[in-house]
Enzyme design. Structure first.
Site, PDB file in Angstrom:
ATOM      1  N   SER A 154       0.830  -1.200  -0.074  1.00 55.90           N
ATOM      2  CA  SER A 154      -0.097   0.070   0.053  1.00 55.90           C
ATOM      3  C   SER A 154       0.966   1.130  -0.019  1.00 55.90           C
ATOM      4  CB  SER A 154      -0.823  -0.037   1.233  1.00 55.90           C
ATOM      5  OG  SER A 154      -1.367   1.178   1.511  1.00 55.90           O
ATOM      6  N   TYR A 157      -2.504  -1.602  10.107  1.00 56.24           N
ATOM      7  CA  TYR A 157      -2.396  -1.714   8.835  1.00 56.24           C
ATOM      8  C   TYR A 157      -1.046  -1.161   8.476  1.00 56.24           C
ATOM      9  CZ  TYR A 157      -4.034  -1.403   3.847  1.00 56.24           C
ATOM     10  OH  TYR A 157      -4.188  -1.593   2.433  1.00 56.24           O
TER      11      TYR A 157
END
Length: 262
Positions: free
Chosen positions: A144, A157
């Site tokens: 990401s 995350y």
């Protein structure tokens, strides 16, 4: 250089929907054999049937909880036995949970890290022997922009996505002599159910409107206020999978409409 995936055996975790499905579609269009590995077998079967009708490649469904070592090993073996080895792994299965750090339930922290990090480790561990046997292979982690950057509320995350960079680099060092490559795709905000779920959650936690979450938090840093598409990510996944040698290994590529640049 012609990037060719014809007849390559690929596993895509979390492949029944979202980014994983888009990658699987792109691989099948390129002539690959693609295993849709998903927690929900019925969804995996539906997607595999849909992809098999697209051609020229083919698809099969595999039930896989990426945090369960026995299930991962059995699923990988099922694919290798059916199609003669493994050429490509896309470790894409993931979830999102957002909380301020002081309110982050430890059980949810561990759940997120397990799916992203344990899942990537276990699936890599399972496919590497097959790739070494073939003297080639490509492992692709779904990172990401949060592999490079941080945002409020996303401690678990961000930690997980940063960790994938390290795992890919170690696999690249260990696998280089066998032609086994590992790379990380780092998308920006892609409008999938995972991202759509975050919009009201972040609006509540940050005390702003849902429109402000999209315009300021998610897209405010892009060059054109556009979401990254699943097709954008799939094209990068195709390149990483089909690249023929170690010139491209241990790398990460950000696909974010300029949200993050390096």
């Amino acid at each position: 250089m012609y990037l060719n995936l014809k007849d390559k055996v690929c596993i895509v975790t979390g492949g029944a929907s979202g980014i994983g499905k888009a990658i699987a579609i792109r691989y099948v269009e390129g002539g690959a054999k693609v295993a849709i590995a998903d927690l929900n077998l019925d969804d995996a079967k539906t997607t595999a049937k849909e992809l098999s009708e697209k051609g020229p490649g083919t698809a099969m469904a595999v039930e896989m909880d990426v945090t369960n070592e026995d299930q991962v090993n059995a699923g990988v073996k099922q694919v290798a036995d059916a199609w003669g080895g493994i050429d490509v792994l896309v470790s894409n299965a993931g979830i999102q949970i957002v909380h301020p750090i002081e309110d982050f339930p430890f059980a949810q922290w561990k759940k997120l890290l397990s799916i992203h990090l344990d899942g990537s480790f276990l699936t890599s561990k399972a496919v590497i022997p097959y790739m070494k046997e073939k003297k080639q292979g490509s492992i692709i982690f779904m990172g990401s922009v949060h592999s490079k950057e941080a945002s409020p509320l996303k401690s678990a995350y961000v930690t997980a996505k940063h960790g994938l960079l390290g795992l890919a680099r170690v696999i690249s060092k260990e696998g280089g002599a066998y032609g086994v490559r590992a790379n990380v795709i780092c998308p920006g905000f892609v409008k999938t159910p995972l991202v759509e779920k975050q919009i009201p959650e972040q609006a509540k936690d940050l005390g702003i409107s849902e429109d402000e979450v999209v315009s300021k938090i998610m897209l405010g840093g892009t060059v054109d206020t556009e979401f990254t598409t699943v097709e954008d990510v799939a094209e990068v996944a195709y390149m990483f999978a089909a690249f023929p040698n170690n010139a491209l290994t241990g790398q990460s590529l950000v696909v974010s409409h300029g949200w993050y640049m390096n």
